[in-house]
Design a protein around this motif. Sequence first.
Motif, PDB file in Angstrom:
ATOM      1  N   LYS A  86     -31.891  -7.529 -86.149  1.00 18.73           N
ATOM      2  CA  LYS A  86     -31.894  -7.002 -84.658  1.00 18.73           C
ATOM      3  C   LYS A  86     -32.467  -7.979 -83.868  1.00 18.73           C
ATOM      4  O   LYS A  86     -32.090  -7.653 -82.457  1.00 18.73           O
ATOM      5  N   GLY A 140     -33.398 -15.472 -75.280  1.00 23.09           N
ATOM      6  CA  GLY A 140     -32.483 -14.878 -76.082  1.00 23.09           C
ATOM      7  C   GLY A 140     -31.017 -15.728 -75.918  1.00 23.09           C
ATOM      8  O   GLY A 140     -30.815 -16.042 -74.724  1.00 23.09           O
ATOM      9  N   ASN A 172     -30.527 -13.894 -84.337  1.00 22.47           N
ATOM     10  CA  ASN A 172     -29.066 -14.074 -84.476  1.00 22.47           C
ATOM     11  C   ASN A 172     -28.836 -15.191 -85.566  1.00 22.47           C
ATOM     12  O   ASN A 172     -27.969 -15.016 -86.657  1.00 22.47           O
ATOM     13  N   ASN A 209     -31.739 -12.625 -80.249  1.00 22.44           N
ATOM     14  CA  ASN A 209     -30.883 -12.055 -79.949  1.00 22.44           C
ATOM     15  C   ASN A 209     -31.171 -11.441 -78.380  1.00 22.44           C
ATOM     16  O   ASN A 209     -30.254 -11.394 -77.412  1.00 22.44           O
ATOM     17  N   GLN A 210     -32.481 -11.367 -78.395  1.00 24.11           N
ATOM     18  CA  GLN A 210     -33.060 -10.825 -77.056  1.00 24.11           C
ATOM     19  C   GLN A 210     -34.086 -11.725 -76.751  1.00 24.11           C
ATOM     20  O   GLN A 210     -34.692 -12.412 -77.327  1.00 24.11           O
TER      21      GLN A 210
END
Length: 178
Positions: A38, A127, A41, A62-63
């Motif tokens: 989560k 991210g 990537n 991702n973030q």
Amino acid sequence: MFARLLVLIILLPLQIGLAKNNYDIVIKSLECKVIAEKYVNELQCQLVRQRIPVVMARFSVNQTIEHFDIHSKFDLLKKDKSRMTVADLKMDGCKYLGSMYQNNIIGKLFKRLRSVSNLPAGCPILGGKLYEIRNYTFNSDEFPPGAPQAKWQIRVKLLKRSELVADISFEGSVVYNT
């Protein structure tokens, strides 16, 4: 007087780093593993060459990450395959990124890392941005002289709020050139 001069001529280059180390750093394996998808990537590591090692790595999150922690262990591997932990460090990852390039022993080791990577100099870790280390070569002359011949393992855990995000492991040795 001559003996003191001789000692100075021999020891001074060792102290100021002019003498070449008589050993090589050998990396037997390099592994990177994403634990919490989560947050990450992509995470790839590659050992390009083992003796006078060359490594490449790339990652993307991702973030945007405002804070993370690093837990690293440095173990010596004994002949009976047991471990002796030499260092067990827990540190603020953002502070580490900000200080790893300063003019100290660790800063000298990572000076070339900065030239072959686009790692940030602190947080946030953006991210969606791809961060890479391209062809980083471990140069034994950047390490202290007289390192003991030994097999070792470095295990690094990257954590976000105590949750394990990624696991990185190096196994290698110091081999003297005889």
